[in-house]
Write a protein that holds these residues in place. Sequence first.
Motif, mmCIF file in Angstrom:
data_model
loop_
_atom_site.group_PDB
_atom_site.id
_atom_site.type_symbol
_atom_site.label_atom_id
_atom_site.label_comp_id
_atom_site.label_asym_id
_atom_site.label_seq_id
_atom_site.Cartn_x
_atom_site.Cartn_y
_atom_site.Cartn_z
ATOM 1 N N GLY A 56 0.819 -1.209 0.000
ATOM 2 C CA GLY A 56 0.000 0.000 0.000
ATOM 3 C C GLY A 56 0.849 1.253 0.000
ATOM 4 O O GLY A 56 2.076 1.200 -0.170
ATOM 5 N N PHE A 57 0.175 2.364 0.202
ATOM 6 C CA PHE A 57 0.828 3.680 0.117
ATOM 7 C C PHE A 57 1.966 3.780 1.133
ATOM 8 O O PHE A 57 1.822 3.380 2.290
ATOM 9 C CB PHE A 57 -0.217 4.766 0.366
ATOM 10 C CG PHE A 57 0.277 6.162 0.089
ATOM 11 C CD1 PHE A 57 0.946 6.455 -1.083
ATOM 12 C CD2 PHE A 57 0.035 7.185 0.989
ATOM 13 C CE1 PHE A 57 1.392 7.743 -1.350
ATOM 14 C CE2 PHE A 57 0.467 8.480 0.739
ATOM 15 C CZ PHE A 57 1.149 8.754 -0.432
ATOM 16 N N TYR A 58 3.054 4.348 0.702
ATOM 17 C CA TYR A 58 4.302 4.299 1.470
ATOM 18 C C TYR A 58 5.007 5.649 1.345
ATOM 19 O O TYR A 58 5.972 5.787 0.591
ATOM 20 C CB TYR A 58 5.156 3.173 0.877
ATOM 21 C CG TYR A 58 6.274 2.657 1.730
ATOM 22 C CD1 TYR A 58 6.180 1.425 2.353
ATOM 23 C CD2 TYR A 58 7.443 3.379 1.891
ATOM 24 C CE1 TYR A 58 7.214 0.924 3.116
ATOM 25 C CE2 TYR A 58 8.480 2.890 2.655
ATOM 26 C CZ TYR A 58 8.363 1.656 3.254
ATOM 27 O OH TYR A 58 9.391 1.157 4.000
ATOM 28 N N PRO A 59 4.492 6.677 2.029
ATOM 29 C CA PRO A 59 4.989 8.029 1.742
ATOM 30 C C PRO A 59 6.371 8.369 2.309
ATOM 31 O O PRO A 59 6.724 9.535 2.391
ATOM 32 C CB PRO A 59 3.903 8.932 2.348
ATOM 33 C CG PRO A 59 3.299 8.124 3.431
ATOM 34 C CD PRO A 59 3.397 6.687 3.028
ATOM 35 N N VAL A 96 7.227 15.512 -8.443
ATOM 36 C CA VAL A 96 6.980 16.860 -7.924
ATOM 37 C C VAL A 96 5.476 17.173 -7.969
ATOM 38 O O VAL A 96 4.906 17.714 -7.007
ATOM 39 C CB VAL A 96 7.793 17.899 -8.742
ATOM 40 C CG1 VAL A 96 7.413 19.323 -8.355
ATOM 41 C CG2 VAL A 96 9.282 17.671 -8.540
ATOM 42 N N LEU A 97 4.842 16.792 -9.063
ATOM 43 C CA LEU A 97 3.400 17.034 -9.203
ATOM 44 C C LEU A 97 2.623 16.305 -8.101
ATOM 45 O O LEU A 97 1.749 16.892 -7.448
ATOM 46 C CB LEU A 97 2.932 16.564 -10.581
ATOM 47 C CG LEU A 97 1.439 16.705 -10.876
ATOM 48 C CD1 LEU A 97 1.029 18.167 -10.894
ATOM 49 C CD2 LEU A 97 1.080 16.038 -12.211
ATOM 50 N N ASN A 98 2.951 15.041 -7.875
ATOM 51 C CA ASN A 98 2.240 14.262 -6.864
ATOM 52 C C ASN A 98 2.409 14.850 -5.465
ATOM 53 O O ASN A 98 1.461 14.889 -4.683
ATOM 54 C CB ASN A 98 2.724 12.803 -6.883
ATOM 55 C CG ASN A 98 2.007 11.996 -7.956
ATOM 56 O OD1 ASN A 98 1.112 12.506 -8.626
ATOM 57 N ND2 ASN A 98 2.396 10.749 -8.123
ATOM 58 N N SER A 103 -1.068 6.870 -8.029
ATOM 59 C CA SER A 103 -2.165 7.372 -8.863
ATOM 60 C C SER A 103 -2.914 8.487 -8.131
ATOM 61 O O SER A 103 -2.774 8.653 -6.909
ATOM 62 C CB SER A 103 -3.143 6.235 -9.153
ATOM 63 O OG SER A 103 -3.757 5.830 -7.934
ATOM 64 N N LYS A 104 -3.722 9.215 -8.874
ATOM 65 C CA LYS A 104 -4.540 10.270 -8.277
ATOM 66 C C LYS A 104 -5.480 9.666 -7.232
ATOM 67 O O LYS A 104 -5.703 10.253 -6.168
ATOM 68 C CB LYS A 104 -5.322 10.988 -9.377
ATOM 69 C CG LYS A 104 -6.229 12.089 -8.856
ATOM 70 C CD LYS A 104 -6.883 12.862 -9.987
ATOM 71 C CE LYS A 104 -7.869 13.898 -9.449
ATOM 72 N NZ LYS A 104 -9.004 13.291 -8.734
ATOM 73 N N GLU A 105 -6.019 8.482 -7.514
ATOM 74 C CA GLU A 105 -6.942 7.835 -6.581
ATOM 75 C C GLU A 105 -6.254 7.567 -5.244
ATOM 76 O O GLU A 105 -6.822 7.804 -4.181
ATOM 77 C CB GLU A 105 -7.465 6.508 -7.160
ATOM 78 C CG GLU A 105 -8.383 6.651 -8.361
ATOM 79 C CD GLU A 105 -7.643 6.993 -9.654
ATOM 80 O OE1 GLU A 105 -6.422 6.709 -9.747
ATOM 81 O OE2 GLU A 105 -8.266 7.564 -10.571
#
Length: 428
Positions: free
Chosen positions: A64-67, A298-300, A375-377
């Motif tokens: 999963g997401f891993y910032p 950078v955008l994300n 992803s944006k989602e």
Amino acid sequence: MKLIFEKSVPGRRCAILPACDVPKVELPAELKREAAPMLPEMSEVDVSRHYTELNQHVHGVNCGFYPLGSCTMKYNPRIDEEMASLPGFASVHPLAPKAAVEGCAEVIETAKKYLCEITGMADMTFQPAAGAHGEFTGVLLIKQYHDSRNDKARTKIIVPDSAHGTNPATAAMCGYQVVNILEITRLVHEAGGLCYYDGANLNAVMGVVRPGDMGFDCVHLNLHKTFATPHGGGGPGAGAVGCKAFLAPFLPHSALMEEPGHIQVRGFRGNFLVVVKALAYLLTLGREGVPEAAQNAVLNANYLMQRIKGTFTPAFDRICMHEFVLDLSEFKKATGVSALDVAKSLIDYGMHPPTMYFPLIVHEALMLEPTETESKETLDWAAKVFRALYELGYKDPAFMHAAPHNAQIGRPDEVKAARNPIVRYTKA
Ligand SMILES: *Cc1c(COP(=O)(O)O)cnc(C)c1O
């Protein structure tokens, strides 16, 4: 869950071996160990289930997401691992004769060419094993250079407070000219000094701006951050050091110290397979893909920051690079909920906590780096989780002080775990 030793049953086996059909040989007594090794005894299916269960208790970038982002573990394409596991690369011996390893030499030369192009440098070594090791090597190059000119009076290095090499590039990416930095590097050069660029994390910059063009003489890149090898987990790394042509004669000498007088910071050519992954990554992305990856990173980061803004406060209210910092000091004052409490609460949502309490100049800091592949989602979901935790902080701070509620372990004593790790099972 139980340890594998606790699941052990005396006499249980994985394999049924055929009867021995050669004469038995007794080892000399002095070669025998005094006691039998303490190995867990289990059936194959139980071993398999044990490791699968362990795997389910770990949160990684594949779950999963891993910032924590590229600084630790961005998603690295599978193809790069596949390339590094090709037998011709993976089984190569460092002492193999030159003629037998021409392909490997070509990998190194090609990776060097591309990475020199990305950094604006003339030459490069892959010998250093890590970023810090690369910095050390780079500073040694500079020192050798000064020494070679009999210039022994230089004893100081100017390092910025925030010490993040990518800062000057922000200006360029935001549409400003990098005259700032050009003025500084010009002044340093006028005074006979040299400029070193900490390019450990090039994720926001690669293919967009080049340290060489900014007047830097020497740079290190963590291939184990930006270029398809994870930094986390303590695996092998490569702190590639690039330099301008006038420093190249001082680069470490590769294989067998065939030229005495050269520095050698590690055996042979460093962690070769990390270079293979970096090259595979560069070849897959290509000239257009490399800057696109940086721009998406950078955008994300900017997208996620904007989506969280309004609840938690960005520490710097301006366009960010590949990562951004939240300042939770006001939130903590109002609710008593700390950055640590928020980080621990994220675990209950299936999100890996971001970097905490860094940079030191921001109190109650959380530093998020979503990376280019999200992803944006996923980013929308992450923002929703942060907003929910912000509200929860006001409603039920006690719940957040006690987080995580759904993890294998709650809050380990991290200092004790680091200082006195118990890495060996002893029977109770
Ligand atoms: C990660 C990092 C380093 C150190 O790299 P290691 O491989 O951990 O030694 C140095 N500078 C910056 C900016 C980094 O992000």
